[in-house]
Design a protein around this motif. Sequence first.
Motif, short mmCIF file in Angstrom:
data_model
loop_
_atom_site.label_atom_id
_atom_site.label_comp_id
_atom_site.label_asym_id
_atom_site.label_seq_id
_atom_site.Cartn_x
_atom_site.Cartn_y
_atom_site.Cartn_z
N VAL B 335 -0.94 -1.82 3.78
CA VAL B 335 -1.67 -0.93 3.21
C VAL B 335 -1.07 0.33 2.43
O VAL B 335 -1.41 0.62 1.32
CB VAL B 335 -2.12 -0.09 4.56
CG1 VAL B 335 -2.94 1.31 3.90
CG2 VAL B 335 -3.22 -0.85 5.47
N VAL B 336 0.29 0.35 2.46
CA VAL B 336 1.08 1.15 1.58
C VAL B 336 1.12 0.24 0.23
O VAL B 336 0.73 1.00 -0.78
CB VAL B 336 2.31 1.28 2.17
CG1 VAL B 336 3.38 2.02 0.91
CG2 VAL B 336 2.27 2.13 3.46
N ALA B 337 1.35 -0.88 0.42
CA ALA B 337 1.14 -1.54 -0.91
C ALA B 337 -0.26 -1.53 -1.68
O ALA B 337 -0.15 -1.39 -2.82
CB ALA B 337 1.61 -3.23 -0.89
N ALA B 338 -1.22 -1.65 -0.70
CA ALA B 338 -2.61 -1.37 -1.35
C ALA B 338 -2.88 -0.19 -1.93
O ALA B 338 -3.41 -0.12 -2.94
CB ALA B 338 -3.70 -1.76 0.01
N ILE B 339 -2.20 0.81 -1.49
CA ILE B 339 -2.47 2.44 -1.73
C ILE B 339 -1.67 2.29 -3.22
O ILE B 339 -2.30 2.89 -4.31
CB ILE B 339 -2.01 3.26 -0.89
CG1 ILE B 339 -2.80 3.09 0.25
CG2 ILE B 339 -1.67 4.81 -1.57
CD1 ILE B 339 -2.44 4.30 1.56
N VAL B 340 -0.57 1.59 -3.32
CA VAL B 340 0.11 1.71 -4.51
C VAL B 340 -0.35 1.09 -5.66
O VAL B 340 -0.60 1.54 -6.79
CB VAL B 340 1.51 1.25 -4.35
CG1 VAL B 340 2.43 1.09 -5.56
CG2 VAL B 340 2.45 2.22 -3.38
#
Lengths: 251, 988
Positions: B335-340
């Motif tokens: 999810v962090v990667a998706a946000i970035v």
Amino acid sequence: MNVVVSARDVFFLYPARHGDVAALRGLTLEVHSGEAVALLGPSGSGKTTFLRLCSGEMRPSTGALSVLERSVTASSFEALRCRDIGIVHQHYHRALPPELTVEEIVELPLHLLGEDSRRSSIRARELLERAGMADRRRAHPPELSGGEQQRVAVCAAIAKRPRLLLADEPTGELDPEASAQVSKLLLELVEEVGATALVVTHDTELAKQTHRTIHIRDGRLSGEGVGRPVLVVDDQGWLRLPRRLREEAGV
Amino acid sequence: MIVLAVAGVATVLGGSGVVAALAQEDQMRLRLEQLPASKRAFQVEYRVPAGAGDSLQPQLDAALSSLSKYLEEPARLRIWDPVFPADERGTTLVALDAPERAVAVTAGRLPRLCFAAVCEGLALGSSPEVGAVVRVGEDERITVVGQGSLIRTDIGRRLLQSQSILVHEPALPEAADGVASTVVVAASVDPAGVRAHEARDVAVTLRQAVVRAERLDPSVSASAPAAELQTIARQGAAARNRALLVASQGVALLLAFAALAAVARRSDWQQLQSQLRTLSGSRRQALAALVAEIGVPVALGTSLGLLGVLAGASLAARSRSLPPSFVEFAVPRVVVAAIVAAGILALGVLLAVALSRPRSWRGIGGLEIAALTALGVILWQASTTDALDPAAIAGESGGRPLLLLSPALTTFAGGILLLRLLPFAFRLGERMARRSPLSLRLALLNVARAPTHAAAATAFLAVSLGGALFSFSYRETLERQGADAASFRAGAPWRVVERGASGQPSVAPLTRFQRITRENPVPILRLGGVLRGTGSLSNSRDVEVVALPRQRLDDLIGWRPEFSRLDRDQIGRRLATRASLDGPRLIEKADGIRIWARGFTTARRSVVVHLLLPGQAFSRIQLGSLDRRWTLLHGEIPPRLRGARVVAIEFTESEAPGVSSFDEGAIDLGPLEQRVGSGWSEVARFAAWAPAVSAGREASLVETAPRTAPVDDVVRLQLNGVSRALLAPDYRIPDPLPALVSPSVAASAVDGRVTLTILGRSLDLRIAAVAKLFPTVTSSPDQFAVLDYDALFAALNAASPGLVTPSEAWFFQAKERDFLTQLGRPPFQVQSVVEVEQLRKQFRTEPLAVGTKTVLLWSGVASAVLAVLGLGILTGASLRAEAGVLAEYQALGATPRTIARSTRIRVLVLSVMGMAAAVLGGAAATATVASFVALTASAERPLPPIAVAVAWRDGLVLLAGAAGAAVVVGGLLAGKALRTSLATRLRM
């Protein structure tokens, strides 16, 4: 004398919905080093287009155009433009970033060229002093009059000591008094830095102060001279030579 | 705006995950609490040989202590094989680790120590009584000092004998040394100890513990609720994936909003580029300045959003006393990667907008290509995937990412389509309005002349309002699905199932319910049947057989018209038969019955009269044994049987009742009579009755008039070797019985018939109607047969009176508050009560459902807010760009009022167009996504299937709000546009 701007059969076509439109149709001219040349002609004759070609904003459709001995289509022209060409636009209020102060605007070209802050600042103050804008150096462009804004634009264009100054109707939106101030400043500064100036204008007063005038009509050279044109293409496209040349040639 | 939009992207992506993770935690706890202790117990059972000690206990204690984080306090029970005598008649000794916590003492007290050869014990049950002395060995006795029962009834129940006595283990009688024992250790999974985010790990740990325990000794068998934990974890993952699916639509909308803000600022950025170039900046420097100009707010927004999400997850973890690892579960790296990635995407979109050039003459630009690609992806996905299957989405591999992006891609493609189509509509509108009033004409002229901003505003309004409508409608769809599922599962507002005497569900007699409610319950039969395969026995399938009074089909809740081609009225008519178990009725005042009879049978037989009581219960009256001589057999009618119907008369073997032998004899019978006061009246004569068919043989009945008969109207029942001698009225039972069946059952039919085996009896069914589903059939929803109650009741009881009694009682009227309480008291022995309102509430309030619906609600609200903001921003930008033109109109003589009105009209026209497109888009998105995502709110397979519901009320409020906002925005912008002096505006 070195040729600063050399145009040979330059054509420029604008793409349009119903077919291409020719703004320049085989324009050929030369501007020499140290000259201040006024580019005259009716609206739509291709003056501004030629200036944009000279500044590298656009590329000629065909023909050869070199500025400061370098073709405008060369990849190295971009660096030359940044370093050696100064530009002044007609619409000064759009050309000056409203967020910056007058002093910052004049310093900006030097910063972009990597000049250190102290020297940039000194140079900016000199120029603003020269332009009579020293007391307004902390002001932002929207706080200045049109003439003042254009003087700032001239200072910014001259700050880096360009070898060529391209000015597109610098007095086009100014009253006569402001026009006179800007014209005077522009030509004085150009002379001071030893630059060549190519000025697109309708202002005959400004044109009179230049070394030479070039007339363009329908994308072609239509006259050239000092004060009055020495070479004229009439409305039908016939070349009319001045009497002196005709007599010299025995025509 | 860009900072807010990008922060919104991060918040929506991360926030939906956090909401879903919290819901998953709640769901895990709730589901574990709902599971019976036995279903969630880690249980180990092993044998200890006679005379040996429990050598495995230390190792098991160690294993349990390693699992103590997840398990409740273990309960240990040791049950010795019966002693004195050592068979099922003997006494079972039981020892517990902590009797004071594990036993509910109902009388007396817990046992203490032994004194000489006498020990104390507690009877686990109602016998022996307190004070009794039970012999457990040659010289050993146990004095019963109390009675009680085990609190954990699920542990070791099958090992306890009728007489089980709890003893104090240290004071064990020596008799116990001589027999083997079984040790049962059970520890339930603690609902508060297992976190959703570690459920899979716990399941693996439990499974490993089971295997290790079984390796200790061959006699050890162990079990753990690993599968249950996995199922709950899978459902949670599915709900989470759906939250991401909803979030992806929100992300697309926010990115579109960011692009919209970029469109409004594009001229500023392009001017910045131009200024830098004029001031000697190189292309690279100008681009770097633009990247910084856009990148800084994007980075700031992404960071703020991410930090906010992490802080939110951390706060949530702290407030709920969840471990810090919850934060990683709620906001995983992906999810962090998706946000970035979303931040980078936003930067790309904004740069593309800032640097966009005019499209080619064919009208195909980068956006069009991207939109076509998105549409292609959706079509490809739709053609390769039937639905967002719960098994697939919740499987180990998770949901298909492209499918999760479908709403976002649809939104994008729809937005671009609108963006390109709207300018044509604007031009058409302008042409049509050439003769209209000036303000309208000006409005449409300005829109048509510079359609980019107008199209972008309208398209964004359509997409965002459409998104809001989709969110509200999908939420409504899930709400309705919950209500529908509750109705489908219940079938009636109240459904009561009781434990019958045989252990099978039985609610007879139904008359008992009159004590607690005025409504007569509707009797229902629910039985297991086996459908004989068309090829071989191995093809047999289990079928749920339901029988309800056909007249009550219309009252059934949870039925949908699309279940069957026929309506319920037609189905009811097709199920109708004349069959009914309605033999002659005994008069209320009758207190005795009698019959003249004689028998010439191989075995000695008794006459039994079978009665059907008013509450659908059966009873019987023994009239005595048959003799070769005519005998007047009689029996008393107890008061509770008065008014009953005589449904059969049976001749059972007297020596071994219930065991039939083949008999070739005959029985002569006179009429059955009842006594009222001092007189006798006839109840039934048997000439028109029919003998039962059994084991393929059929008795025959003939009228006869023996000379010696004491009465007229004598019949002779010739047994012809039947196994069961029984005579019953003609119940007009058709063969085959008409039935409503599921398509899969119907597919097994040959000549329109299927054969079911129910309670060992073969029953032919005629396919009278087919339905895809039937309310209350939920375990195997595609395997059922539904019959008319009277027909099935008669068919099964005709040859074996009392074989079936109603298994459920259905109530259709509102019940008093204490109805449930009353059901909990004798004489009721309730096994389960299904209350539709309770079920609806349960579905509505399940954490996963609430989490999903919360995400949808906020997504809808955010979309609506973005819609209005977007409309304001773009119209404002448009008016700024046209300020000079408007000033020229004013200079040419148009009044400020006309110009203000034209601005308001413009905003209104754009809003109406946007709203119309939003309604169409929202409805299409709801229909598509609802049918794509075949999941309930709590991520289970929906039963009945999801039916799309449109959120009319919320939608109308939303549209009215948007229209109102458009009017306000129009007014504000018109005022703002004219506030600057005409001279200044003319200079712009």
